[in-house]
Design a protein around this motif. Structure first.
Motif, mmCIF file in Angstrom:
data_model
loop_
_atom_site.group_PDB
_atom_site.id
_atom_site.type_symbol
_atom_site.label_atom_id
_atom_site.label_comp_id
_atom_site.label_asym_id
_atom_site.label_seq_id
_atom_site.Cartn_x
_atom_site.Cartn_y
_atom_site.Cartn_z
ATOM 1 N N ASP A 1 0.818 -1.207 0.000
ATOM 2 C CA ASP A 1 0.000 0.000 0.000
ATOM 3 C C ASP A 1 0.854 1.260 0.000
ATOM 4 O O ASP A 1 0.470 2.283 -0.569
ATOM 5 N N ILE A 2 2.002 1.196 0.678
ATOM 6 C CA ILE A 2 2.908 2.343 0.769
ATOM 7 C C ILE A 2 4.336 1.867 0.541
ATOM 8 O O ILE A 2 4.734 0.815 1.045
ATOM 9 N N VAL A 3 5.115 2.628 -0.209
ATOM 10 C CA VAL A 3 6.551 2.421 -0.278
ATOM 11 C C VAL A 3 7.214 3.649 0.340
ATOM 12 O O VAL A 3 6.905 4.788 -0.024
ATOM 13 N N ILE A 4 8.099 3.407 1.304
ATOM 14 C CA ILE A 4 8.824 4.483 1.988
ATOM 15 C C ILE A 4 10.294 4.326 1.636
ATOM 16 O O ILE A 4 10.910 3.306 1.943
ATOM 17 N N SER A 5 10.831 5.337 0.959
ATOM 18 C CA SER A 5 12.202 5.234 0.446
ATOM 19 C C SER A 5 13.082 6.292 1.072
ATOM 20 O O SER A 5 12.750 7.475 1.062
ATOM 21 N N GLU A 6 14.229 5.861 1.600
ATOM 22 C CA GLU A 6 15.180 6.805 2.151
ATOM 23 C C GLU A 6 16.115 7.292 1.064
ATOM 24 O O GLU A 6 16.314 6.619 0.051
ATOM 25 N N HIS A 7 16.699 8.461 1.292
ATOM 26 C CA HIS A 7 17.760 8.935 0.404
ATOM 27 C C HIS A 7 19.095 8.725 1.090
ATOM 28 O O HIS A 7 19.461 9.415 2.024
ATOM 29 N N ASP B 1 19.475 12.642 4.131
ATOM 30 C CA ASP B 1 20.491 13.520 3.558
ATOM 31 C C ASP B 1 19.817 14.308 2.445
ATOM 32 O O ASP B 1 19.142 13.721 1.591
ATOM 33 N N PRO B 2 19.965 15.628 2.418
ATOM 34 C CA PRO B 2 19.304 16.412 1.369
ATOM 35 C C PRO B 2 19.914 16.142 0.007
ATOM 36 O O PRO B 2 21.062 15.697 -0.101
ATOM 37 N N ILE B 3 19.153 16.390 -1.037
ATOM 38 C CA ILE B 3 19.685 16.314 -2.400
ATOM 39 C C ILE B 3 20.049 17.715 -2.862
ATOM 40 O O ILE B 3 21.200 18.040 -3.087
ATOM 41 N N SER B 4 19.047 18.586 -2.947
ATOM 42 C CA SER B 4 19.276 19.937 -3.469
ATOM 43 C C SER B 4 20.035 20.826 -2.492
ATOM 44 O O SER B 4 20.654 21.811 -2.899
ATOM 45 N N ALA B 5 19.995 20.501 -1.194
ATOM 46 C CA ALA B 5 20.626 21.371 -0.195
ATOM 47 C C ALA B 5 21.979 20.855 0.274
ATOM 48 O O ALA B 5 22.569 21.415 1.189
#
Length: 424
Positions: free
Chosen positions: A128-134, A161-165
């Motif tokens: 029902d839900i996929v939760i993905s970390e970066h 961990d941020p991507i754009s920041a």
């Protein structure tokens, strides 16, 4: 029963602080008894392809033989591990150069593997839900891919961990690195139902035109929980000493331990200090050098299992942190430290250092400015060390003050997602 899939680097955590954050959320979800939890993660050395760990079904796949060798080397000490780690730096640099057109994706093959295995699981289990970390883009890409192919699944992206920041890559022009990071975040999170960023990066991220402000939430690292150790007793901690403990990566020059060691060595309590480091990184060489002239004791140790490390934290007198140079990234260990209601000694070298933002609200913390001369900090250090065991805090007080740093706020979001689905 609702089904949730986490796509993360490790389960249970081996060397990843990010995976520990997911682990805390997962454990609280398992305690709710309303959800069936699965994890998709990389397969480390001596791990099974499928296993059940504390009520969680874990599916693992091999990233690569070389990756397994590097993970092995990071947990061992000796000539072979040193050779592997040194050669891995060359391999990493080669990958970085080859993957410049795909930046910030460095391991495109890993992204494809993660997405394929996630697809296979979704076909079999209908989550029902996929939760993905970066943690790198690979685990995040798996969630993006599932949402693309199965629109009904809810996709929650968590940017520990941020991507754009994040700080621009040092081997690339900063403008190119920043533009590519913003582009990648827009692309990967375009179809996410919720994007959870960290409070420390909120100001930077909201200043960008990412195009999904309506689904962006800023929570924080869920490190504050009741801690249970393994009962492990570390023989490096000594009675009659002020036992100061650190665990993590001593990357140079960002986390150079020289300043705090020299400052403590100038303290009136120096001969009563016993410092124990569970660490990797170039800073280990600094520790080996400094221990020869330190008036107290410095122990340099390999990593130990996290449950054992928790027991060490419980027995320690003071917990040590090194501040970073990116105001958008706060180390998760800060909140784990706070869970023990122990004194925390930290350093910083920028005014808006991310850890200091939180530690200034924590009554038992002392933050030392590395830009000052050592003699300017001595009176604060002496006072801190002389009174470290005179103060007391209750966990309930810490939890109340830092509720946004508990797993509960994530559980509330997941419950709301299911409640909203039921009403539609």
């Amino acid at each position: 029963m609702k089904k949730i899939l986490f796509t993360i680097q490790w389960y249970p955590s081996v060397l990843s602080a990010n995976a520990l954050c997911d682990e805390k959320i997962i454990r609280q979800l398992v305690g709710c008894n309303d959800y069936e939890i699965s994890c998709l993660a990389y397969k480390g050395c001596n791990q099974e392809n499928i296993s059940v760990y504390e009520g969680v079904k874990v599916f693992r796949f091999r990233r690569s033989l070389w990756w397994n060798a590097v993970i092995w080397a990071k947990q061992k000490k000796g000539l072979m591990s040193n050779v592997i780690l040194k050669f891995d730096r060359i391999v990493l640099r080669a990958k970085q150069i080859i993957s410049i057109p795909f930046y910030p994706v460095v391991n495109l093959k890993s992204c494809v593997k993660f997405a394929f295995h996630a697809y296979t699981l979704q076909k079999k289990n209908s989550y029902d839900i996929v939760i993905s970390e970066h943690h790198g883009v690979d685990s995040l890409f798996a969630g993006y891919f599932l949402k693309l192919l199965f629109p009904k699944i809810k996709f929650v992206a968590i940017l520990w961990d941020p991507i754009s920041a994040k700080e621009p890559a040092r081997y690339l022009p900063s403008n190119f690195s920043r533009k590519r990071s913003v582009y990648a975040e827009k692309k990967l999170l375009k179809y996410a139902d919720y994007v959870i960023g960290m409070k420390s990066s909120e100001k930077t991220v909201t200043s960008l035109d990412l195009g999904y402000d309506d689904k962006h939430k800023f929570f924080d690292i869920p490190g504050i929980i009741h801690q249970n150790g393994s009962g492990y007793k570390c023989d490096k901690l000594k009675k009659g000493y002020i036992n100061i403990v650190f665990s993590g990566i001593l990357s140079m020059p960002d986390r150079d331990p020289s300043f705090i060691i020299n400052a403590l060595n100038a303290s009136t309590c120096a001969d009563k200090i016993n410092m124990t480091f569970f660490c990797t990184g170039a800073g280990r060489k600094i520790l080996e050098k400094e221990k020869k002239t330190f008036k107290g004791i410095i122990n340099v140790c390999e990593y130990i299992p996290h449950a054992d490390l928790i027991s060490v934290y419980m027995d320690a007198d003071v917990l040590l942190n090194f501040g970073g140079v990116n105001a958008n990234m706060v180390p998760s260990k800060i909140f784990e430290y706070m869970s023990f209601c122990k004194p925390i000694l930290s350093t910083y070298k920028i005014d808006n250092e991310a850890s200091k933002t939180y530690l200034d609200r924590y009554p038992l913390a002392l933050c030392i400015d590395e830009r000052c001369e050592i003699h300017e900090n001595i009176k604060y250090i002496d006072c801190f060390l002389q009174r470290y065991n005179d103060t007391d805090m209750k966990f309930d007080d810490v939890e109340r003050e830092f509720y946004i740093n508990t797993p509960s706020i994530y559980i509330d979001l997941i419950k709301n997602i299911f409640n909203n689905n039921a009403q539609q």
